[in-house]
Scaffold this motif. Structure first.
Motif, PDB file in Angstrom:
ATOM      1  N   SER A  34       0.667  -1.315   0.329  1.00  0.00           N
ATOM      2  CA  SER A  34       0.006   0.040  -0.242  1.00  0.00           C
ATOM      3  C   SER A  34       0.623   1.393  -0.286  1.00  0.00           C
ATOM      4  O   SER A  34       1.918   1.192   0.969  1.00  0.00           O
ATOM      5  CB  SER A  34      -0.725  -0.045   0.933  1.00  0.00           C
ATOM      6  OG  SER A  34       0.010  -0.457   2.249  1.00  0.00           O
ATOM      7  N   GLY A  35       0.613   2.132  -0.483  1.00  0.00           N
ATOM      8  CA  GLY A  35       1.668   3.797  -0.835  1.00  0.00           C
ATOM      9  C   GLY A  35       2.703   3.169  -1.896  1.00  0.00           C
ATOM     10  O   GLY A  35       3.224   4.179  -1.958  1.00  0.00           O
ATOM     11  N   SER A  36       3.212   1.811  -2.533  1.00  0.00           N
ATOM     12  CA  SER A  36       3.909   1.562  -2.669  1.00  0.00           C
ATOM     13  C   SER A  36       3.982   2.224  -4.252  1.00  0.00           C
ATOM     14  O   SER A  36       3.101   2.018  -4.808  1.00  0.00           O
ATOM     15  CB  SER A  36       4.367   0.684  -1.869  1.00  0.00           C
ATOM     16  OG  SER A  36       6.283   1.100  -2.924  1.00  0.00           O
ATOM     17  N   SER A  37       5.125   1.571  -5.413  1.00  0.00           N
ATOM     18  CA  SER A  37       5.041   1.577  -6.352  1.00  0.00           C
ATOM     19  C   SER A  37       6.254   0.457  -6.985  1.00  0.00           C
ATOM     20  O   SER A  37       6.855   0.349  -6.290  1.00  0.00           O
ATOM     21  CB  SER A  37       4.833   2.840  -6.727  1.00  0.00           C
ATOM     22  OG  SER A  37       6.797   3.331  -7.063  1.00  0.00           O
ATOM     23  N   ASP A  61       3.857  -1.165 -11.231  1.00  0.00           N
ATOM     24  CA  ASP A  61       2.623  -0.727 -10.677  1.00  0.00           C
ATOM     25  C   ASP A  61       1.122  -1.172 -10.561  1.00  0.00           C
ATOM     26  O   ASP A  61       0.811  -0.770 -11.907  1.00  0.00           O
ATOM     27  CB  ASP A  61       2.781   0.833 -10.995  1.00  0.00           C
ATOM     28  CG  ASP A  61       3.539   1.714 -11.067  1.00  0.00           C
ATOM     29  OD1 ASP A  61       4.376   1.525 -10.057  1.00  0.00           O
ATOM     30  OD2 ASP A  61       4.477   2.733 -11.504  1.00  0.00           O
ATOM     31  N   LEU A  63      -1.669  -0.369  -9.463  1.00  0.00           N
ATOM     32  CA  LEU A  63      -1.932   0.862  -9.588  1.00  0.00           C
ATOM     33  C   LEU A  63      -1.974   1.865 -10.007  1.00  0.00           C
ATOM     34  O   LEU A  63      -0.532   1.891  -9.881  1.00  0.00           O
ATOM     35  CB  LEU A  63      -2.644   1.222  -7.663  1.00  0.00           C
ATOM     36  CG  LEU A  63      -3.259  -0.439  -7.177  1.00  0.00           C
ATOM     37  CD1 LEU A  63      -3.710   0.923  -5.398  1.00  0.00           C
ATOM     38  CD2 LEU A  63      -4.753  -0.246  -7.508  1.00  0.00           C
ATOM     39  N   GLU A  67      -5.310   5.902  -8.777  1.00  0.00           N
ATOM     40  CA  GLU A  67      -6.189   4.929  -7.824  1.00  0.00           C
ATOM     41  C   GLU A  67      -5.236   4.160  -6.829  1.00  0.00           C
ATOM     42  O   GLU A  67      -6.064   4.455  -5.748  1.00  0.00           O
ATOM     43  CB  GLU A  67      -5.802   3.133  -8.903  1.00  0.00           C
ATOM     44  CG  GLU A  67      -6.603   3.389 -10.092  1.00  0.00           C
ATOM     45  CD  GLU A  67      -6.486   2.024 -10.954  1.00  0.00           C
ATOM     46  OE1 GLU A  67      -7.531   1.507 -11.519  1.00  0.00           O
ATOM     47  OE2 GLU A  67      -4.852   1.256 -11.036  1.00  0.00           O
ATOM     48  N   ASP A  68      -3.812   4.741  -7.094  1.00  0.00           N
ATOM     49  CA  ASP A  68      -3.641   5.176  -4.969  1.00  0.00           C
ATOM     50  C   ASP A  68      -3.763   5.942  -4.452  1.00  0.00           C
ATOM     51  O   ASP A  68      -3.500   6.556  -2.687  1.00  0.00           O
ATOM     52  CB  ASP A  68      -2.100   4.558  -5.709  1.00  0.00           C
ATOM     53  CG  ASP A  68      -1.096   4.580  -4.357  1.00  0.00           C
ATOM     54  OD1 ASP A  68      -1.054   2.970  -3.842  1.00  0.00           O
ATOM     55  OD2 ASP A  68       0.009   5.427  -3.658  1.00  0.00           O
ATOM     56  N   ARG A  69      -4.101   7.311  -5.188  1.00  0.00           N
ATOM     57  CA  ARG A  69      -4.706   8.101  -3.742  1.00  0.00           C
ATOM     58  C   ARG A  69      -6.258   8.359  -3.076  1.00  0.00           C
ATOM     59  O   ARG A  69      -6.327   8.946  -2.526  1.00  0.00           O
ATOM     60  CB  ARG A  69      -4.300   9.577  -5.261  1.00  0.00           C
ATOM     61  CG  ARG A  69      -2.956  10.180  -5.109  1.00  0.00           C
ATOM     62  CD  ARG A  69      -3.466  11.697  -5.985  1.00  0.00           C
ATOM     63  NE  ARG A  69      -3.870  11.530  -7.222  1.00  0.00           N
ATOM     64  CZ  ARG A  69      -2.954  11.166  -7.998  1.00  0.00           C
ATOM     65  NH1 ARG A  69      -1.570  11.151  -7.879  1.00  0.00           N
ATOM     66  NH2 ARG A  69      -2.859  11.534  -9.513  1.00  0.00           N
ATOM     67  N   TYR A  71      -7.344   6.087  -1.138  1.00  0.00           N
ATOM     68  CA  TYR A  71      -6.824   4.823  -0.501  1.00  0.00           C
ATOM     69  C   TYR A  71      -7.242   3.816   0.368  1.00  0.00           C
ATOM     70  O   TYR A  71      -6.242   2.484   0.463  1.00  0.00           O
ATOM     71  CB  TYR A  71      -6.932   5.647   1.370  1.00  0.00           C
ATOM     72  CG  TYR A  71      -6.380   4.474   2.298  1.00  0.00           C
ATOM     73  CD1 TYR A  71      -5.142   5.256   2.413  1.00  0.00           C
ATOM     74  CD2 TYR A  71      -6.689   3.302   3.338  1.00  0.00           C
ATOM     75  CE1 TYR A  71      -4.187   4.301   3.354  1.00  0.00           C
ATOM     76  CE2 TYR A  71      -6.061   3.455   4.735  1.00  0.00           C
ATOM     77  CZ  TYR A  71      -4.961   3.245   4.320  1.00  0.00           C
ATOM     78  OH  TYR A  71      -4.834   2.790   5.065  1.00  0.00           O
ATOM     79  N   ASN A  73      -8.115   1.871  -2.713  1.00  0.00           N
ATOM     80  CA  ASN A  73      -7.692   0.890  -3.276  1.00  0.00           C
ATOM     81  C   ASN A  73      -6.905  -0.269  -2.900  1.00  0.00           C
ATOM     82  O   ASN A  73      -6.229  -1.035  -3.224  1.00  0.00           O
ATOM     83  CB  ASN A  73      -6.861   1.742  -4.691  1.00  0.00           C
ATOM     84  CG  ASN A  73      -8.637   2.444  -5.397  1.00  0.00           C
ATOM     85  OD1 ASN A  73      -9.908   1.053  -5.287  1.00  0.00           O
ATOM     86  ND2 ASN A  73      -8.778   2.895  -6.132  1.00  0.00           N
ATOM     87  N   ARG A  74      -5.615   0.274  -1.922  1.00  0.00           N
ATOM     88  CA  ARG A  74      -4.532  -0.317  -1.709  1.00  0.00           C
ATOM     89  C   ARG A  74      -4.948  -1.580  -0.476  1.00  0.00           C
ATOM     90  O   ARG A  74      -4.069  -2.149  -0.456  1.00  0.00           O
ATOM     91  CB  ARG A  74      -3.371   0.551  -0.616  1.00  0.00           C
ATOM     92  CG  ARG A  74      -3.455   2.081  -1.229  1.00  0.00           C
ATOM     93  CD  ARG A  74      -2.966   2.824  -0.158  1.00  0.00           C
ATOM     94  NE  ARG A  74      -2.354   4.821  -1.190  1.00  0.00           N
ATOM     95  CZ  ARG A  74      -1.772   5.224  -0.269  1.00  0.00           C
ATOM     96  NH1 ARG A  74      -1.337   5.677   0.874  1.00  0.00           N
ATOM     97  NH2 ARG A  74      -1.322   6.644  -1.155  1.00  0.00           N
TER      98      ARG A  74
END
Length: 212
Positions: A34-37, A61, A63, A67-69, A71, A73-74
């Motif tokens: 979550s929150g990574s790439s 990636d 997301l 999409e990652d913005r 939360y 979705n993570r």
């Protein structure tokens, strides 16, 4: 071989970096947390060590930035698993990778997606490694179904996640191992701890990918 790739998932295009050493015994698909790439310095460090061991990597990636913005979705494990399945199918259709055994490396929520994918009998997964993961989010039914040898790595100072990994380890019915890295927190930022993760992962995948 090194190339920037784009994989269409139907609802989004995933961007990734595929790197394949000569005569690689297998390919490891990374499922970021979550929150990574795919640009995560931690997963890139692990991927570098894997490639030094001759193993191919695809950092992706799952997301899009938009999409990652959002939360939620993570933690949408079904969505992450779908994206990971699409990437695995893409690897299985490429001439350079179709014959290679597939490994999955998951971090945080990406570990749950990796284990859900490994539980799918239609997807041939050779090995799974989780780093600071949330394998519990895969669900007990999926954990019991996984057949691919699975290594769970967790930091010794990451106490809530240790318990969750212990519970997931108990539920897994496959060849499995739980490694607790002394002194490491959730992100393995302490000196030497991420090197230990990378070494453990490289040894695990090398041991599961057949040579020759």
């Amino acid at each position: 071989m090194k190339s920037l790739v784009h994989i269409d998932s139907g609802t989004a295009t995933m961007e990734g970096m595929l790197e394949l050493p000569h005569d690689a015994p297998g390919i490891v698909l990374f499922a970021h947390g979550s929150g990574s790439s795919r640009l995560s310095p931690r997963n890139n460090h692990v991927a570098h060590v894997l490639r030094d061991a001759g193993i191919g990597t695809l950092l992706l990636d799952l997301l899009t930035p938009d999409e990652d913005r959002q939360y939620h979705n993570r933690f949408d494990i079904a969505l992450l698993t779908h994206r990971l399945r699409t990437a695995a199918a893409w690897l299985g259709a490429q001439e350079a990778t179709m014959a290679l055994p597939l490994g999955l490396f998951g971090a945080s929520t990406g570990a749950a997606a990796a284990l859900q994918l490994a539980a799918d009998p239609a997807v041939p997964v050779a090995a799974v490694v989780s780093r600071g993961g949330r394998p519990d989010l895969a669900g007990v039914d999926a954990l019991r179904t996984v057949e691919a040898p699975t290594l769970l790595i967790v930091g010794g100072a990451d106490e809530p996640v240790i318990t969750l990994n212990q519970q997931a380890h108990a539920a897994l019915g496959c060849v499995k191992r739980l490694v607790i890295v002394p002194g490491a927190t959730h992100l393995f930022e302490e000196p030497g701890t991420l090197d230990e993760v990378a070494r453990q992962a490289a040894d695990w995948f090398a041991g599961q990918f057949p040579r020759g």
